[in-house]
Design an enzyme around this catalytic site. Structure first.
Site, short mmCIF file in Angstrom:
data_model
loop_
_atom_site.label_atom_id
_atom_site.label_comp_id
_atom_site.label_asym_id
_atom_site.label_seq_id
_atom_site.Cartn_x
_atom_site.Cartn_y
_atom_site.Cartn_z
CB THR A 1 -0.94 0.04 1.23
OG1 THR A 1 -0.13 0.03 2.40
CG2 THR A 1 -1.89 -1.14 1.24
N GLY A 2 2.15 1.15 0.28
CA GLY A 2 3.01 2.33 0.33
C GLY A 2 3.39 2.81 -1.06
CB VAL B 1 8.47 1.62 -2.76
CG1 VAL B 1 9.26 0.59 -3.56
CG2 VAL B 1 9.31 2.87 -2.55
CB SER C 1 0.74 -2.75 8.23
OG SER C 1 -0.38 -1.97 7.89
CB CYS D 1 16.96 6.48 -4.55
SG CYS D 1 16.70 7.34 -2.99
CB SER E 1 8.80 10.90 -4.41
OG SER E 1 9.99 10.89 -5.19
N GLY E 2 11.30 10.60 -2.17
CA GLY E 2 12.21 9.70 -1.49
C GLY E 2 11.82 9.44 -0.05
CD GLU F 1 19.59 9.10 1.53
OE1 GLU F 1 18.87 8.49 2.35
OE2 GLU F 1 19.46 9.01 0.30
CG HIS G 1 17.24 11.53 -5.35
ND1 HIS G 1 16.03 12.11 -5.04
CD2 HIS G 1 17.37 10.47 -4.52
CE1 HIS G 1 15.46 11.42 -4.06
NE2 HIS G 1 16.23 10.42 -3.73
CG ASN H 1 13.36 9.77 -6.12
OD1 ASN H 1 13.10 10.50 -7.08
ND2 ASN H 1 12.59 9.70 -5.06
#
Lengths: 353, 353, 353, 353
Positions: free
Chosen positions: D16-17, D19, D41, D152, D182-183, D205, D245, D330
């Protein structure tokens, strides 16, 4: 560039601008048409297209046009049809010159859009207005023809209005638009003017919006177009959106109608089947969204490759009869793709034989 | 924190949220009021304010509150007046508890905004509605009082409507709003939802906009408020603006009026002089812009330190009578500063003696 | 406009542009200076300022300048000091003409910024470089003088570099900038070019950034400026920010130093007290933020009325010695306010007596 | 949903996320794979996908998954391969459970990315690292396997570094990233946090960026991976970009090399031909732009359907040896499409037989 002898040769006038580039992008692999000439202003004429044009769109400039020489925007050209993406002031004369020289002109400019013998055309809405070309021929005595496409915001508004007018009659429309920056072309608005801002004015736009739907929804009578009698009040705003105009409409119908009946009518309207077979036509000319927060320009502008109008939030209005929201991709359905669909209709109806 | 014994002690309920922070910022050097207590949810209560609160506003958190302990939002508190920036659902009970305990509550929430004995107040518009506090006292039998401020978009619309209603009568209003993201609080909308987008829905907003101007412009009669009889149709949109709501209005007047006469009336309306003397009141409650592309939220929201409403683009409407555009700073005049001005009016009228 | 005979009369060259407007805004109530002349290009000259200038800044154009007539940018003018916000190409000659005619020129342009006898000046950094004015006088044999302010990004970088150079020596700097759109003036970048985008090029910027800090941090020796010997590598990017440049720095020091020692040095550096007394000087020339996600342009650009540099994220670098981030308000400290502070320094040091 | 018995059945964990949705979108008409299970989940499990998931991407949710029931993320599932778009904390255990149950796991999470026996894989860069699966089998004694894809930003940096390392040797890399919103997934950053802003921190990161290229460019030796010995210094920034990116790199090579030689090497590198035949592989893994202001995320992120890395601005560095800029999509190459390409490589190499 290899020329395919089975395709109809076309030219793009105003080829270096934003709408001109969209025409070139859309024509890259078109099944019926092929770009054989590009024309630009005196500043561009004589240069290779790749040198005259800063390419604004995602992706690279089509290789087939990169080395074509930009021509001055005057006939003759080795083509049959001309797409005009010229500014209205220069389009006025140039489009006439091409029609006089025998070319079919599909124009995206407003120069001749309001002439009584020039169709302002959306194939799904008023294909029968092509009959005006008879009037045009008799008035002008030229071997070519001019067909125009409407303003981008008009295009977004007129799809639901078409259904409402046909089934229930439309008496009054109050519309407020929130229009994308690309509608102003390139460079268009400075970042510093529109970021974090709304500009409540788009010069000349409101007059167009108060007139054009009446022309598009007019009835043909004895070879002439009778404007639809509805009254329209328009307020145009520029918002920080790249592509996709959003329009809030309040509508007064000619006869009292239940909101659910209106919704069913909008969902089930029988858009003409022959138009759907044109190469650039979408499967669904108008999509009725059920989610209460749609349509939205970022999510809905690209529906049907930018050719489907998306509407939603249909609900009663305590003052007029009903309210709804419409989204249109302004540089596709509302500009280049719209004119291209017009050209396809002309071809299908035999005007390019 | 050094306490100034000549100032009126106040508390901020919902102190860690976006409106709560604005209250604190505005009260930092206020001539009449002084923050003596901060209250938050159970998650914040017991912490120092600087640990409970992520400061969202430009500039640093005022030093005077950084080390104050956040209290639970229950009486008693060592203050005389309470600013409520609570969410409507929890505000409903808590504001009543404080009024029952004898406090004056200036609320920014909608919880009691529509109660018939609670003023929904803008000092320049309807200071006479403070008379409802008599009704409130007799109904509720509490030693305190609750005064509310309207929705932020209502605030932007009601200034021009006040003038029109008073001088010409208003029968119908169609309004379309383009509202800033800060209206949804923090975190509010995800960047990915609103960037390059318009969202044509703000939950519950349209009902507020169709009711609140009628309450604000209502007439007091025998200690009771009679709603103004105008009909309002509202469409609310979220746009990519940080602060500042823009509102397009179409208005039908009760009597035929020349547009120039309306313009003069809007420009020359005699806003009450005594209100202008309140510390947070602007010199010009409403600014009439002459430029054809104004008001714009980025350029006009901060006029009068965010307390002046800016209007413009006054012109006839082909369906109703006239059209105009209004801009209001939604988190200042439309929220915290608006409530603060209400508190100042209460003080000036002796309610805090 | 009423002229105050105790204030020093100044002119703004390039008065209609973005930096020119900032000068006018900043000078509105200045305690020492007063705008007595405005100059613009041939397109503006002869018009009233309010007719020649589209005002871009928040708030209205100061009333005192609205009716001033825009002059051509040539001496003589009834002023003592001239602020130049001219483009570099026209500034080259015009600034010389004013110096030859006896005026003090405080320039924001790069035209003479790299001349060996012209100070590139930030009062807190290198006030001693005013001694170059002796060299300038002897070289040029003119009665006036030219003083310049550095590039906006240089300004953001050089504050921390000043401390590091003085205390530890700086050998190498790799800097990557993320620069605001206002740095390109108005209209500057089209919305369609920079929204949802990064542009990894700002023409000519990188050369400036690799040279200017070396000039600013140079040592005076025998009346001449010896450039600091550090090597700088710069990469400039344009990002979708209105005001405020962000700069990521990696620095190699001349001697091994503990990161905590560096941090204490940056926090406790004794910026010159006499400069802090100038009207436009901030209390804190450089603010060291402790939060791990600061500085940020939107939150920190306006610190000290746009005159404080904010730095943060100080940490070791696995290749050079340390890394940090700096934010500068590019149109205030990095442009108009910076030049104004230079003028104030000149006044304080007796150059305008 | 009609199941095609010739395709390999796959599941998406974390469906559902953001990605997860990308996986579903990419798999809609995949020639080799077919979605047969979706997991989420505990909040989503048991619901229909269309009820559990708010679809964030342009276009509508694929009809084939709308009515699929979301499963808990535990084996068994009627599939052969599992794409993991789980958050790192829950991925750690769940991915192991699936490998122990015999599934092939292609993970986009960082949970096992740094395990010495788990390939961190980009097919064009280090397909030979699949040999680590032997080590994994012997270490873990499980019938399945885990393959991961890198961060990414790493992905954008490692393509040019691959060429430089192989042909000239890379000793040092200083990189500064400007990363898209969006990352951070959805909802990710609030609009109010990032609009008109840069945030100079992305938690965790920089450590990833300083390690991952060394793993990807490591050499296999005796079945084990030896990290490349280069040193990397990374600074990560969040900018107001939706997707794509941008990375500024300064690189020190092991041997002195002329910049033109480097450019030719980057343009002509022989990327492996067999990889180009995989369904999701781009024709050009890396595009070298010649324009001085490219690559730009809005113009270049979608090159090769979001699978081509675009680089440009190659030029010398006065401190290290050379500088360049890289852009990567990304959420496509840098996330879902990258993992999908890994799965295609596994299939092509016989791991799914």
């Amino acid at each position: 560039m290899e020329i395919n002898h089975n395709k109809i040769k076309v030219a793009v006038l105003g080829a270096t601008g934003m709408v001109g580039q969209r025409f070139i992008q859309l024509l890259e692999n078109h099944p019926w048409f092929e770009v054989a000439a590009l024309a630009g202003s005196s500043r561009s004429a004589g240069k290779k297209y790749k040198d005259a044009c800063r390419w604004y769109l995602e992706g690279d400039m089509p290789a087939a046009v990169a080395d074509m020489q930009v021509l001055p925007a005057v006939p003759p050209m080795p083509v049959q049809l001309v797409f005009s993406a010229l500014p209205a002031d220069v389009a006025a004369d140039i489009e006439v010159e091409f029609a006089q020289a025998g070319y079919t002109v599909c124009s995206n400019s407003s120069a001749h859009r309001y002439d009584e013998d020039v169709p302002i055309l959306i194939p799904e809405i008023n294909a029968d207005h092509l009959d005006l070309l008879e009037l045009q021929k008799s008035h002008r005595d030229w071997p070519g023809r001019i067909v125009t496409s409407p303003n981008c915001t008009t295009t977004g508004a007129v799809f639901p209005l078409k259904v409402l007018e046909e089934l229930f009659g439309v008496e009054k429309v109050i519309l407020v638009s929130m229009q994308a920056v690309s509608g102003a072309g390139y460079p268009g608005l400075p970042y510093l003017s529109i970021i974090d801002n709304v500009i409540p004015l788009i010069g000349g736009e409101e007059k167009k919006l108060e007139l054009e739907p009446r022309l598009l929804l007019g009835k043909m009578n004895g070879g002439q177009r009778i404007s639809a009698p509805m009254i329209i009040s328009a307020q145009s705003n520029r918002v920080a959106v790249s592509d996709g105009h959003t329009i809030c409409l309040s509508v007064k119908l000619a006869k009292p109608t239940d909101i659910d009946e209106v919704k069913e009518a909008l969902k089930n309207y029988p858009w003409p089947e022959d138009i759907k077979e044109l190469p650039s036509a979408p499967v669904q000319p108008m999509i009725v969204r059920e989610e209460e927060d749609r349509p939205q320009p970022r999510l809905d502008r690209s529906a049907g490759d930018g050719m489907s109008i998306s509407i939603g939030r249909l609900r009663p209005c305590p003052i007029l009869d009903l309210r709804l929201v419409s989204v249109v991709h302004n540089t596709l359905r509302g500009a280049a793709s719209g004119s291209l669909l017009n050209a396809e209709l002309l071809k299908a109806r035999g005007y390019l034989d």
